[in-house]
Scaffold this motif. Structure first.
Motif, PDB file in Angstrom:
ATOM      1  N   PRO A 204       0.817  -1.227   0.000  1.00  0.00           N
ATOM      2  CA  PRO A 204       0.000   0.000   0.000  1.00  0.00           C
ATOM      3  C   PRO A 204       0.846   1.271   0.000  1.00  0.00           C
ATOM      4  O   PRO A 204       0.480   2.255  -0.663  1.00  0.00           O
ATOM      5  N   SER A 205       1.982   1.266   0.685  1.00  0.00           N
ATOM      6  CA  SER A 205       2.757   2.513   0.687  1.00  0.00           C
ATOM      7  C   SER A 205       3.468   2.716  -0.652  1.00  0.00           C
ATOM      8  O   SER A 205       3.645   3.850  -1.104  1.00  0.00           O
TER       9      SER A 205
ATOM     10  N   ASP B 293       0.881   4.131  -2.851  1.00  0.00           N
ATOM     11  CA  ASP B 293       0.685   5.532  -2.507  1.00  0.00           C
ATOM     12  C   ASP B 293       1.747   6.403  -3.193  1.00  0.00           C
ATOM     13  O   ASP B 293       1.457   7.461  -3.749  1.00  0.00           O
ATOM     14  N   GLU B 294       2.968   5.912  -3.187  1.00  0.00           N
ATOM     15  CA  GLU B 294       4.073   6.642  -3.819  1.00  0.00           C
ATOM     16  C   GLU B 294       3.821   6.780  -5.332  1.00  0.00           C
ATOM     17  O   GLU B 294       3.959   7.876  -5.898  1.00  0.00           O
TER      18      GLU B 294
ATOM     19  N   TYR C 140       0.958   6.632  -6.885  1.00  0.00           N
ATOM     20  CA  TYR C 140      -0.201   7.515  -7.084  1.00  0.00           C
ATOM     21  C   TYR C 140       0.247   8.974  -7.035  1.00  0.00           C
ATOM     22  O   TYR C 140      -0.155   9.790  -7.865  1.00  0.00           O
ATOM     23  N   ARG C 141       1.089   9.306  -6.070  1.00  0.00           N
ATOM     24  CA  ARG C 141       1.548  10.702  -5.944  1.00  0.00           C
ATOM     25  C   ARG C 141       2.345  11.123  -7.171  1.00  0.00           C
ATOM     26  O   ARG C 141       2.171  12.229  -7.684  1.00  0.00           O
TER      27      ARG C 141
ATOM     28  N   THR D 295      -3.255   1.146  -6.588  1.00  0.00           N
ATOM     29  CA  THR D 295      -3.120   2.513  -7.128  1.00  0.00           C
ATOM     30  C   THR D 295      -4.382   2.908  -7.881  1.00  0.00           C
ATOM     31  O   THR D 295      -4.922   4.008  -7.703  1.00  0.00           O
TER      32      THR D 295
ATOM     33  N   ARG E 155      -7.368   3.934  -5.848  1.00  0.00           N
ATOM     34  CA  ARG E 155      -7.362   5.322  -5.345  1.00  0.00           C
ATOM     35  C   ARG E 155      -8.149   6.239  -6.287  1.00  0.00           C
ATOM     36  O   ARG E 155      -8.926   7.083  -5.867  1.00  0.00           O
TER      37      ARG E 155
END
Ligand code: OOG
Ligand code: MG
Length: 259
Positions: free
Chosen positions: A6-7, A10-11, A13-14, A44, A47
């Motif tokens: 998940p992290s 998140d990276e 996605y950013r 991703t 999100r």
């Protein structure tokens, strides 16, 4: 570094939303598998869907030898197509993109569901409503557009934008493996190819797509589109460029690139 899918999602996605490059995951996280990469991709894409994007289809990538050679990855991959990636008009804005490249593709649009490990080309034809000339815009989030198999899968197979031509065709109108494609950049021939570049015949790419989706518990749903993979290598584009893609017997797409 310890693996937290998940992290990592998140990276990505950013970086996707901010249009900023990142260093390959495989340089920084040890032991990431292909299954991990598809899970990162799924997380991703979720999100975007939580924020209102709809899943409108799937894309196959690296289905041609030329493309596999150019990126140094020797097997096909797939990614999600979201409603937010679709261009309504053949105008590509550089906003939200890093170093986009465009490539000609043949898209299939489905009227019925396709799933399971034993799908055949015959099943694909029965489920297909029409085929449509398409252009895909890929934009790897990795530095220098350079990645390994695992990196590119996690980054949703470099998906950025796509456009389907206005005119759809019967899947039986022509031999799709013999459809010739000429891609011009600002009037000069940049790439040429034929449908056969895509796994011998674009229908094979859909068969492969269904098989790969089945492994991940997904399917082609009615109304979905599948991009079968670049027929030629992708070309870099910049603001002010005009890309013309002629599909023999299937019309042309003229794409204008703006700031
Ligand atoms: C991976 C995506 C390739 C295709 O059609 O082959 C692709 C990449 O080259 O960045 O979309
Ligand atoms: Mg593609």
């Amino acid at each position: 570094m310890a693996l937290s899918l998940p992290s990592i999602a998140d990276e990505l996605y950013r970086h996707q939303t901010a249009a900023t490059e990142l260093k390959k995951l495989t340089l920084r996280y040890e032991g990431l598998t292909v299954d991990d990469a598809y899970e990162i991709q799924r997380l991703t894409m979720q999100r975007y869907m939580v924020e209102g994007a709809r899943l409108v289809g799937w894309k196959m990538g690296l289905t041609s030898k030329a493309k596999q050679r150019s990126v140094g990855v020797d097997e096909p991959i797939f990614g999600h197509l979201l409603s937010t990636m679709e261009l309504e008009r053949p105008v590509l804005s550089m906003q939200g993109l890093i170093h986009p490249r465009v490539e000609p593709e043949i898209a299939f649009v489905f009227r019925s569901r396709l799933e399971g490990p034993n799908v055949t080309a015959r099943d694909v034809w029965l489920a297909t409503e029409c085929v449509v000339p398409a252009v895909e815009v890929i934009d790897s989030r990795y530095e220098n557009f350079s990645f390994t198999l695992v990196d590119v899968i996690a980054d949703n197979a470099s998906s950025a934008r796509f456009y389907l031509a206005d005119q759809a065709y019967s899947p039986y109108a022509f031999r799709l493996d013999e459809v010739g494609v000429v891609m011009r950049l600002n009037g000069d021939v940049a790439q040429t190819g034929a449908g056969a570049a895509v796994l011998g015949h674009p229908v094979r790419s859909v068969v492969e797509q269904v098989r790969m989706l089945t492994r991940f518990g997904a399917a082609i749903e009615p109304g979905m589109v599948v991009l079968t993979g670049g027929i030629t290598e992708a070309i870099y584009v910049h603001p002010g460029d005009r890309v013309e893609i002629a599909f023999a017997g299937m019309g042309a797409i003229e794409l204008d690139v703006i700031d």
